[in-house]
Design a protein around this motif. Structure first.
Motif, PDB file in Angstrom:
ATOM      1  N   TYR A   1      -0.325  -3.107  -4.115  1.00  0.00           N
ATOM      2  CA  TYR A   1       0.545  -2.124  -3.478  1.00  0.00           C
ATOM      3  C   TYR A   1       1.188  -1.235  -4.530  1.00  0.00           C
ATOM      4  CZ  TYR A   1       0.307  -5.297   0.526  1.00  0.00           C
ATOM      5  OH  TYR A   1      -0.130  -6.077   1.556  1.00  0.00           O
TER       6      TYR A   1
ATOM      7  N   GLU B   1       6.261  -3.098  -0.246  1.00  0.00           N
ATOM      8  CA  GLU B   1       6.260  -4.550  -0.403  1.00  0.00           C
ATOM      9  C   GLU B   1       5.682  -5.187   0.847  1.00  0.00           C
ATOM     10  OE1 GLU B   1      10.350  -5.643  -1.061  1.00  0.00           O
ATOM     11  OE2 GLU B   1      10.864  -5.486   1.046  1.00  0.00           O
ATOM     12  N   HIS B   2       5.093  -6.346   0.663  1.00  0.00           N
ATOM     13  CA  HIS B   2       4.553  -7.096   1.793  1.00  0.00           C
ATOM     14  C   HIS B   2       5.725  -7.740   2.519  1.00  0.00           C
ATOM     15  CE1 HIS B   2       2.323 -10.161   4.038  1.00  0.00           C
ATOM     16  NE2 HIS B   2       1.255  -9.372   3.885  1.00  0.00           N
TER      17      HIS B   2
ATOM     18  N   LYS C   1       9.099 -10.294  -0.662  1.00  0.00           N
ATOM     19  CA  LYS C   1      10.104  -9.252  -0.882  1.00  0.00           C
ATOM     20  C   LYS C   1      10.113  -8.860  -2.356  1.00  0.00           C
ATOM     21  CE  LYS C   1      11.209  -9.417   3.376  1.00  0.00           C
ATOM     22  NZ  LYS C   1      10.613  -8.458   4.246  1.00  0.00           N
ATOM     23  N   ASN C   2      10.282  -7.545  -2.622  1.00  0.00           N
ATOM     24  CA  ASN C   2      10.223  -7.028  -3.981  1.00  0.00           C
ATOM     25  C   ASN C   2      11.231  -5.887  -4.148  1.00  0.00           C
ATOM     26  OD1 ASN C   2       9.432  -6.417  -6.575  1.00  0.00           O
ATOM     27  ND2 ASN C   2       7.425  -5.624  -6.022  1.00  0.00           N
TER      28      ASN C   2
ATOM     29  N   ASP D   1      10.963  -3.652  -7.356  1.00  0.00           N
ATOM     30  CA  ASP D   1       9.678  -2.980  -7.590  1.00  0.00           C
ATOM     31  C   ASP D   1       8.932  -3.585  -8.795  1.00  0.00           C
ATOM     32  OD1 ASP D   1       9.549  -1.300  -5.421  1.00  0.00           O
ATOM     33  OD2 ASP D   1      10.601   0.333  -6.430  1.00  0.00           O
TER      34      ASP D   1
ATOM     35  N   ASN E   1       3.503  -6.993  -6.402  1.00  0.00           N
ATOM     36  CA  ASN E   1       2.808  -6.091  -5.500  1.00  0.00           C
ATOM     37  C   ASN E   1       1.297  -6.301  -5.493  1.00  0.00           C
ATOM     38  OD1 ASN E   1       5.133  -4.993  -4.639  1.00  0.00           O
ATOM     39  ND2 ASN E   1       4.756  -2.927  -5.390  1.00  0.00           N
TER      40      ASN E   1
END
Length: 191
Positions: A171, A176-177, A181-182, A185, A190
């Protein structure tokens, strides 16, 4: 006038050498193809000689064998002579080839014995061309904070099976999926 009568019987003994030849039904182009050829003496006396002749199948390249042939391939054939094959014993040859082109190939094993018995077996193998096709279906745009659904379709339009297919999704920053959780960044999260 008979003086004595009796009976006798003679049991004729001979070797009974059975040939077998096996290999895979399908192999991808560029991969190795292994065939196993064997002779077993199911008779009641020894066979004085067993010899295999294995023509190199069209479309395959000889890589090696166990045991090695008597000499280098000659006239597109491999020759494997064995000595005495005792009762219940088995002589086996494993040949390895590389598949050079797609399509059907026929591997033939010819056997002859010192007693004049001959047999032949064949195995058909399809050399395939597996392929991978991946398609991504997604909307052209999105709204901040609203989930975007992507669909990834993986298919094989080729002629053979694929093993160990793995899909890796990477990604872009800012996405984020929903299960990973991200908020920072982090590019490692990702994938």
């Amino acid at each position: 006038m008979p003086i004595i009568t009796g009976e006798t019987s003679i049991e004729w003994l001979a070797p009974n050498v059975q040939l077998s030849h096996s290999g895979p039904q399908a192999v991808p182009v560029g991969q190795t193809v292994v065939y196993v050829t064997a002779a077993k003496n199911d008779g009641r006396i020894d066979s004085q000689l067993v010899e295999f002749t294995l023509p190199i199948p069209d479309g395959l390249e000889f890589v090696g064998s166990n045991p090695p042939p008597l000499e280098a391939p000659r006239d597109g054939r491999l020759v494997f002579p064995f000595g005495v094959l005792g009762v219940g014993q088995v002589d086996t040859v494993q040949t390895t080839f590389k598949a050079k082109r797609p399509g059907p190939v026929k591997s033939v094993a010819l056997m002859r014995t010192g007693e004049g018995f001959a047999d032949q077996k064949a195995v058909d193998t399809l050399i395939t061309t597996p392929q991978v096709k991946a398609e991504i279906f997604a909307p052209k745009g999105g709204i901040l904070g609203v989930p975007i659904n992507y669909q990834i379709r993986v298919s094989n339009p080729g002629t053979g099976d694929l093993d160990d297919v793995q899909v890796v999704v990477d990604y872009d920053a800012g996405l984020e999926h929903d299960q990973v959780k991200n908020p920072a960044d982090d590019p490692k999260l990702n994938i």
